[in-house]
Design a protein around this motif. Structure first.
Motif, PDB file in Angstrom:
ATOM      1  N   ASP A  96      -0.440  -8.588  -0.507  1.00  0.00           N
ATOM      2  CA  ASP A  96       0.106  -9.849  -0.056  1.00  0.00           C
ATOM      3  C   ASP A  96       0.796  -9.880   1.331  1.00  0.00           C
ATOM      4  OD1 ASP A  96      -1.239 -10.824  -2.163  1.00  0.00           O
ATOM      5  OD2 ASP A  96       0.482 -11.457  -3.191  1.00  0.00           O
ATOM      6  N   ALA A  97       1.903  -9.060   1.365  1.00  0.00           N
ATOM      7  CA  ALA A  97       2.769  -8.959   2.680  1.00  0.00           C
ATOM      8  C   ALA A  97       2.138  -8.039   3.504  1.00  0.00           C
ATOM      9  CB  ALA A  97       3.965  -8.112   2.253  1.00  0.00           C
ATOM     10  N   SER A  98       1.262  -6.929   3.474  1.00  0.00           N
ATOM     11  CA  SER A  98       0.541  -6.349   4.540  1.00  0.00           C
ATOM     12  C   SER A  98      -0.377  -7.042   5.076  1.00  0.00           C
ATOM     13  CB  SER A  98       0.258  -5.002   4.149  1.00  0.00           C
ATOM     14  OG  SER A  98      -0.696  -4.773   3.192  1.00  0.00           O
ATOM     15  N   THR A  99      -1.401  -7.748   4.360  1.00  0.00           N
ATOM     16  CA  THR A  99      -2.304  -8.716   4.922  1.00  0.00           C
ATOM     17  C   THR A  99      -2.045 -10.109   5.479  1.00  0.00           C
ATOM     18  OG1 THR A  99      -2.856  -9.371   2.739  1.00  0.00           O
ATOM     19  CG2 THR A  99      -3.800  -7.417   3.340  1.00  0.00           C
ATOM     20  N   GLU A 100      -0.812 -10.258   5.799  1.00  0.00           N
ATOM     21  CA  GLU A 100      -0.554 -11.484   6.431  1.00  0.00           C
ATOM     22  C   GLU A 100      -0.839 -11.132   7.922  1.00  0.00           C
ATOM     23  OE1 GLU A 100       3.573 -12.449   5.413  1.00  0.00           O
ATOM     24  OE2 GLU A 100       3.296 -13.186   3.488  1.00  0.00           O
ATOM     25  N   PRO A 101      -1.544 -12.280   8.443  1.00  0.00           N
ATOM     26  CA  PRO A 101      -1.895 -11.886   9.978  1.00  0.00           C
ATOM     27  C   PRO A 101      -1.023 -11.233  10.764  1.00  0.00           C
ATOM     28  CG  PRO A 101      -2.533 -14.046   9.262  1.00  0.00           C
ATOM     29  CD  PRO A 101      -1.562 -13.749   8.306  1.00  0.00           C
ATOM     30  N   ALA A 102       0.219 -11.588  11.036  1.00  0.00           N
ATOM     31  CA  ALA A 102       1.127 -10.811  12.057  1.00  0.00           C
ATOM     32  C   ALA A 102       1.337  -9.398  11.409  1.00  0.00           C
ATOM     33  CB  ALA A 102       2.327 -11.389  12.217  1.00  0.00           C
TER      34      ALA A 102
END
Length: 196
Positions: A96-102
């Protein structure tokens, strides 16, 4: 901390904040150092006092982003009850965290390309990878995972999750794909449990 040290730290933080914002929005290739120093309100000399150039600045930004992802992994794992639930929660939090756009732009797209795979992996292992290895070690130590060397298993799972995260950042990925990715990850983790 003295006044000069505080000023250096404020300058460093401003540069990292603005560089992260610009790298996430525009990508490494489109960001010039003049834009970073202007946004941070510092001189180019101040930037070079802190970093050895654009790649050095980017490396510091990447490490900062990776550390935040690792913090989310740890928080998710600590909130779960039971060692297997903690492993599962941590792995899902990484996706979840690594695939957030930024984060994805900095970590998964530009990170390996700018720093090279070995440097990128070293940062990954120091942050999220370290927590994965620690979680697997706890499972082995408590007999909840068959006795085995942890390092190869941690690298296998880390590589699989990084690849899955890269795929999840693609332009045509749907919510159904994301659900399927989480389910596939759960099945892989469940397959590691000893059979009685």
């Amino acid at each position: 901390m003295g006044v000069r040290a505080e000023q250096r730290e404020r300058t460093r933080t401003a540069l990292l904040d603005e560089a992260e914002r610009l790298f996430a929005r525009d990508g490494y290739g489109a960001v010039g150092l003049p834009a970073v120093v202007a946004a941070a309100g510092v001189t180019k000399g101040a930037l070079y006092h802190q970093f050895d150039g654009k790649a050095g600045l980017f490396g510091a930004v990447l490490e900062r982003v990776q550390e935040r992802v690792a913090d989310r992994v740890v928080a998710a794992a600590e909130a779960a009850t039971g060692r297997w639930a903690q492993l599962r929660a941590g792995c899902r939090a990484f996706l979840d965290a690594s695939t957030e756009p930024a984060a994805a732009r900095i970590m998964l797209v530009d990170g390996p390309a700018v720093l090279g795979w070995p440097a990128w992996r070293e940062i990954d292992e120091r942050t999220s990878g370290r927590h994965l290895a620690e979680g697997l070690t706890v499972l082995v130590d408590h007999g909840e995972l068959d006795p085995q060397p942890v390092e190869p298993l941690a690298r296998l799972l880390s590589g699989a999750m990084n690849e899955l995260a890269m795929w999840l950042t693609g332009p045509d990925v749907t919510d159904a794909d994301r659900d399927g990715a989480r389910a596939a990850l759960d099945r892989v983790l469940e397959g590691l449990r000893p059979r009685s």
